[in-house]
Design a protein around this motif. Structure first.
Motif, PDB file in Angstrom:
ATOM      1  N   ILE A   1     -27.392  45.452 -25.706  1.00 48.83           N
ATOM      2  CA  ILE A   1     -26.052  45.342 -25.125  1.00 48.83           C
ATOM      3  C   ILE A   1     -26.036  44.298 -24.007  1.00 48.83           C
ATOM      4  O   ILE A   1     -25.086  43.509 -23.883  1.00 48.83           O
ATOM      5  CB  ILE A   1     -25.574  46.707 -24.576  1.00 48.83           C
ATOM      6  CG1 ILE A   1     -25.429  47.717 -25.718  1.00 48.83           C
ATOM      7  CG2 ILE A   1     -24.251  46.557 -23.821  1.00 48.83           C
ATOM      8  CD1 ILE A   1     -24.401  47.381 -26.752  1.00 48.83           C
ATOM      9  N   ALA A   2     -27.089  44.275 -23.197  1.00 48.43           N
ATOM     10  CA  ALA A   2     -27.173  43.286 -22.119  1.00 48.43           C
ATOM     11  C   ALA A   2     -27.221  41.867 -22.682  1.00 48.43           C
ATOM     12  O   ALA A   2     -26.578  40.946 -22.157  1.00 48.43           O
ATOM     13  CB  ALA A   2     -28.399  43.557 -21.247  1.00 48.43           C
TER      14      ALA A   2
ATOM     15  N   GLU B   1     -17.737  57.692 -36.794  1.00 45.05           N
ATOM     16  CA  GLU B   1     -18.141  56.365 -37.247  1.00 45.05           C
ATOM     17  C   GLU B   1     -18.926  55.689 -36.129  1.00 45.05           C
ATOM     18  O   GLU B   1     -18.578  55.814 -34.941  1.00 45.05           O
ATOM     19  CB  GLU B   1     -16.931  55.493 -37.606  1.00 45.05           C
ATOM     20  CG  GLU B   1     -16.312  55.827 -38.943  1.00 45.05           C
ATOM     21  CD  GLU B   1     -15.290  54.778 -39.383  1.00 45.05           C
ATOM     22  OE1 GLU B   1     -15.453  53.596 -39.010  1.00 45.05           O
ATOM     23  OE2 GLU B   1     -14.345  55.156 -40.094  1.00 45.05           O
ATOM     24  N   TYR B   2     -19.972  54.982 -36.518  1.00 45.37           N
ATOM     25  CA  TYR B   2     -20.830  54.294 -35.552  1.00 45.37           C
ATOM     26  C   TYR B   2     -21.235  52.938 -36.140  1.00 45.37           C
ATOM     27  O   TYR B   2     -21.160  52.726 -37.347  1.00 45.37           O
ATOM     28  CB  TYR B   2     -22.110  55.095 -35.283  1.00 45.37           C
ATOM     29  CG  TYR B   2     -21.872  56.501 -34.786  1.00 45.37           C
ATOM     30  CD1 TYR B   2     -21.912  56.796 -33.424  1.00 45.37           C
ATOM     31  CD2 TYR B   2     -21.628  57.550 -35.680  1.00 45.37           C
ATOM     32  CE1 TYR B   2     -21.703  58.089 -32.963  1.00 45.37           C
ATOM     33  CE2 TYR B   2     -21.416  58.846 -35.230  1.00 45.37           C
ATOM     34  CZ  TYR B   2     -21.460  59.109 -33.879  1.00 45.37           C
ATOM     35  OH  TYR B   2     -21.256  60.396 -33.423  1.00 45.37           O
ATOM     36  N   VAL B   3     -21.691  52.057 -35.266  1.00 46.94           N
ATOM     37  CA  VAL B   3     -22.363  50.832 -35.706  1.00 46.94           C
ATOM     38  C   VAL B   3     -23.753  50.844 -35.101  1.00 46.94           C
ATOM     39  O   VAL B   3     -23.916  51.027 -33.891  1.00 46.94           O
ATOM     40  CB  VAL B   3     -21.612  49.565 -35.261  1.00 46.94           C
ATOM     41  CG1 VAL B   3     -22.489  48.332 -35.480  1.00 46.94           C
ATOM     42  CG2 VAL B   3     -20.329  49.398 -36.051  1.00 46.94           C
TER      43      VAL B   3
ATOM     44  N   LEU C   1     -19.568  44.256 -23.242  1.00 49.05           N
ATOM     45  CA  LEU C   1     -19.146  45.181 -24.296  1.00 49.05           C
ATOM     46  C   LEU C   1     -18.750  46.523 -23.696  1.00 49.05           C
ATOM     47  O   LEU C   1     -19.546  47.151 -22.991  1.00 49.05           O
ATOM     48  CB  LEU C   1     -20.292  45.405 -25.291  1.00 49.05           C
ATOM     49  CG  LEU C   1     -20.407  44.455 -26.473  1.00 49.05           C
ATOM     50  CD1 LEU C   1     -21.600  44.869 -27.330  1.00 49.05           C
ATOM     51  CD2 LEU C   1     -19.147  44.415 -27.309  1.00 49.05           C
ATOM     52  N   PRO C   2     -17.536  47.025 -23.991  1.00 51.28           N
ATOM     53  CA  PRO C   2     -17.111  48.299 -23.431  1.00 51.28           C
ATOM     54  C   PRO C   2     -17.436  49.506 -24.297  1.00 51.28           C
ATOM     55  O   PRO C   2     -17.195  50.643 -23.901  1.00 51.28           O
ATOM     56  CB  PRO C   2     -15.588  48.122 -23.325  1.00 51.28           C
ATOM     57  CG  PRO C   2     -15.250  47.261 -24.502  1.00 51.28           C
ATOM     58  CD  PRO C   2     -16.426  46.329 -24.669  1.00 51.28           C
ATOM     59  N   ASN C   3     -17.995  49.276 -25.487  1.00 49.21           N
ATOM     60  CA  ASN C   3     -18.217  50.374 -26.430  1.00 49.21           C
ATOM     61  C   ASN C   3     -19.185  51.422 -25.884  1.00 49.21           C
ATOM     62  O   ASN C   3     -20.116  51.106 -25.138  1.00 49.21           O
ATOM     63  CB  ASN C   3     -18.792  49.836 -27.749  1.00 49.21           C
ATOM     64  CG  ASN C   3     -17.916  48.782 -28.378  1.00 49.21           C
ATOM     65  OD1 ASN C   3     -17.647  47.751 -27.763  1.00 49.21           O
ATOM     66  ND2 ASN C   3     -17.481  49.008 -29.597  1.00 49.21           N
ATOM     67  N   HIS C   4     -18.968  52.668 -26.298  1.00 51.20           N
ATOM     68  CA  HIS C   4     -19.933  53.723 -26.006  1.00 51.20           C
ATOM     69  C   HIS C   4     -21.276  53.355 -26.635  1.00 51.20           C
ATOM     70  O   HIS C   4     -21.334  52.656 -27.647  1.00 51.20           O
ATOM     71  CB  HIS C   4     -19.464  55.061 -26.587  1.00 51.20           C
ATOM     72  CG  HIS C   4     -18.262  55.627 -25.910  1.00 51.20           C
ATOM     73  ND1 HIS C   4     -18.267  56.051 -24.596  1.00 51.20           N
ATOM     74  CD2 HIS C   4     -17.005  55.855 -26.368  1.00 51.20           C
ATOM     75  CE1 HIS C   4     -17.080  56.512 -24.279  1.00 51.20           C
ATOM     76  NE2 HIS C   4     -16.284  56.395 -25.330  1.00 51.20           N
TER      77      HIS C   4
ATOM     78  N   ILE D   1     -21.909  52.288 -30.368  1.00 48.27           N
ATOM     79  CA  ILE D   1     -23.037  51.477 -30.826  1.00 48.27           C
ATOM     80  C   ILE D   1     -24.330  52.264 -30.681  1.00 48.27           C
ATOM     81  O   ILE D   1     -24.660  52.758 -29.612  1.00 48.27           O
ATOM     82  CB  ILE D   1     -23.120  50.166 -30.024  1.00 48.27           C
ATOM     83  CG1 ILE D   1     -21.835  49.350 -30.227  1.00 48.27           C
ATOM     84  CG2 ILE D   1     -24.333  49.349 -30.447  1.00 48.27           C
ATOM     85  CD1 ILE D   1     -21.734  48.137 -29.320  1.00 48.27           C
ATOM     86  N   VAL D   2     -25.053  52.366 -31.788  1.00 46.59           N
ATOM     87  CA  VAL D   2     -26.324  53.090 -31.846  1.00 46.59           C
ATOM     88  C   VAL D   2     -27.473  52.089 -31.820  1.00 46.59           C
ATOM     89  O   VAL D   2     -27.393  51.021 -32.441  1.00 46.59           O
ATOM     90  CB  VAL D   2     -26.411  53.925 -33.146  1.00 46.59           C
ATOM     91  CG1 VAL D   2     -27.765  54.622 -33.264  1.00 46.59           C
ATOM     92  CG2 VAL D   2     -25.277  54.937 -33.218  1.00 46.59           C
TER      93      VAL D   2
END
Length: 210
Positions: free
Chosen positions: A123-124, A30-32, A138-141, A114-115
């Protein structure tokens, strides 16, 4: 190793325990995919005007699970910035406060990777707000589609130029073009790029970049 150290530091600085789920192991496949429209390209001084995001599960883009938010800027958008993002004052009449938008986004993203296209910028920008509201970036990959695309290009040498412009990638992969300068449309197009590139990559490839 560096990722683990960063997350330990983030956990110490997290101001709201409701967001501990951001550090959980991400769900399988699953991705966003997300995109931000901003007043400029400097995360230190520019602001987010809109955020579009969509969930990808397995090989499907979940069209019923999308997020499309307009965000109130601290000052009126200028004519020069409108030429870049094409978001007019009338588009922002029902915009929400930045904190409301960011908290909605965090709930939508969850702990999924996150894609995006040049996702480090998005992200920044988002992290500037999350640091203010919950104390951490944000800590997400992260999964960068331009890097995925680069790896699929056959080159005669390591010095051969590869055009990584968004329009070029879209054309080369035969992805249908939706309306530009719309955060949700950009997220949807990037999702299609991601799924097509994933099909072209070796099985069990890892796409995390951060």
């Amino acid at each position: 190793m560096l990722k683990k150290l960063m997350n330990k530091w983030r956990l110490r600085n997290l101001k709201d325990e409701r967001y501990l789920y951001l550090f959980n192991e991400p769900p399988t496949d699953e991705y966003v995919c997300l995109d931000c429209e901003t007043t400029g390209l400097n995360p230190k001084k520019d602001e987010i005007l809109s955020i579009g995001a969509v969930i990808i599960k397995q090989n499907k883009i979940l069209m019923r699970q999308t997020l499309n938010i307009f965000v109130k800027p601290s000052q009126e958008v200028t004519e020069e910035s409108i030429k870049i993002h094409q978001i007019r004052p009338i588009d922002l009449e029902n915009a929400v406060d930045p904190e409301v938008a960011i908290r909605q986004l965090l709930e939508f993203i969850g702990n999924r990777p996150i894609v995006g296209y040049y996702i480090k910028f998005d992200i920044a920008m988002i992290s500037k707000y999350t640091k203010k509201y919950i104390g951490i970036s944000l800590p997400n990959h992260q999964v960068e589609v331009s890097s995925m695309y680069f790896k699929t290009r056959k080159r005669s040498s390591d010095y051969e130029f590869v055009d990584l412009k968004f329009d070029t990638i879209m054309k080369e992969l035969d992805i249908p073009e939706l309306g530009k300068h719309d955060a949700l449309n950009d997220a949807l197009m990037t999702s299609m790029i991601f799924l097509k590139l994933r099909d072209m990559s070796p099985a069990n490839s890892t796409f995390y970049t951060g």
